[in-house]
Design a protein around this motif. Sequence first.
Motif, short mmCIF file in Angstrom:
data_model
loop_
_atom_site.label_atom_id
_atom_site.label_comp_id
_atom_site.label_asym_id
_atom_site.label_seq_id
_atom_site.Cartn_x
_atom_site.Cartn_y
_atom_site.Cartn_z
N GLU A 51 22.81 -16.02 10.79
CA GLU A 51 23.23 -15.36 9.55
C GLU A 51 24.17 -14.51 10.39
O GLU A 51 25.24 -13.25 9.22
CB GLU A 51 22.35 -14.78 8.25
CG GLU A 51 21.44 -13.17 9.58
CD GLU A 51 20.72 -13.06 8.68
OE1 GLU A 51 20.96 -12.14 7.40
OE2 GLU A 51 19.40 -12.66 8.85
N ARG A 85 8.15 -4.79 8.69
CA ARG A 85 9.11 -3.65 8.90
C ARG A 85 9.22 -2.69 8.45
O ARG A 85 9.83 -1.45 8.86
CB ARG A 85 10.20 -4.88 7.63
CG ARG A 85 10.29 -5.98 7.68
CD ARG A 85 11.20 -6.05 8.57
NE ARG A 85 12.66 -5.81 7.99
CZ ARG A 85 13.93 -6.26 8.44
NH1 ARG A 85 14.35 -7.12 9.21
NH2 ARG A 85 15.31 -5.65 7.42
N HIS A 115 12.53 -6.15 17.22
CA HIS A 115 12.86 -7.48 15.84
C HIS A 115 11.73 -7.72 14.91
O HIS A 115 10.73 -7.86 15.07
CB HIS A 115 13.78 -8.70 16.08
CG HIS A 115 14.20 -9.73 14.88
ND1 HIS A 115 14.28 -9.84 14.20
CD2 HIS A 115 13.48 -10.63 14.65
CE1 HIS A 115 14.37 -10.35 13.05
NE2 HIS A 115 13.72 -11.64 13.65
N ASP A 118 12.56 -10.59 7.55
CA ASP A 118 12.27 -9.40 6.51
C ASP A 118 11.99 -10.56 6.04
O ASP A 118 11.91 -9.49 4.51
CB ASP A 118 13.99 -9.47 6.71
CG ASP A 118 14.84 -9.89 6.26
OD1 ASP A 118 14.52 -11.64 6.30
OD2 ASP A 118 16.01 -10.18 6.03
MG MG Z 1 17.25 -9.02 10.34
#
Ligand code: MG
Length: 149
Positions: A51, A85, A115, A118
């Motif tokens: 992305e 997250r 990381h 999500d």
């Molecule tokens: Mg991300």
Amino acid sequence: MERTFVMIKPDGVQRGLVGEILSRFEKKGFKIVAAKFGVLPEAIVDKHYEEHLAKPFYPGMKAYITSGPVFRFVLEGDNVIATVRKMNGATNPTEAAPGTVRGDFALSIGKNVIHASDAPESAAREIGIHFTATELVAYVKIDETQLYE
Ligand code: MG
Ligand code: GTP
């Protein structure tokens, strides 16, 4: 049970934060079901950050993420995707709350230590990029009866 993909980036490894970060997730109650240490192959990086391929920061980010070994792992538990997250904090460490990984250990967005997936779709996609089915270990952890009601 839900699973998420987590990666301690080269800055986190170089700064000796692997144990500290892993310990937070273990103490929370999440189960480690896979783990891997090493330098990411270029093809994996391009797939993982699909992305972001066209973004202006991508070449710099790719150089950083391949600059040294990373520690990749998969965590399992109730609501693990959203919870990890939250535990990692905002992408930009200047906005990350104290008590989060980035709030406690990072200063800049280009070197933000960790990381994590999500959403359920990205978790499934990323686990598939970084691990084979046989590398994901299903087992019972003895504290499960004390963690879940
Ligand atoms: Mg991300
Ligand atoms: P990840 O968990 O790493 O995916 O972070 P995120 O989901 O909170 O953010 P996002 O997926 O939007 O960005 C992925 C990564 O690209 C970030 O963690 C940063 O390391 C990097 N990144 C995002 N935006 C910028 C930016 O504007 N500049 C730089 N240098 N890096 C960025």
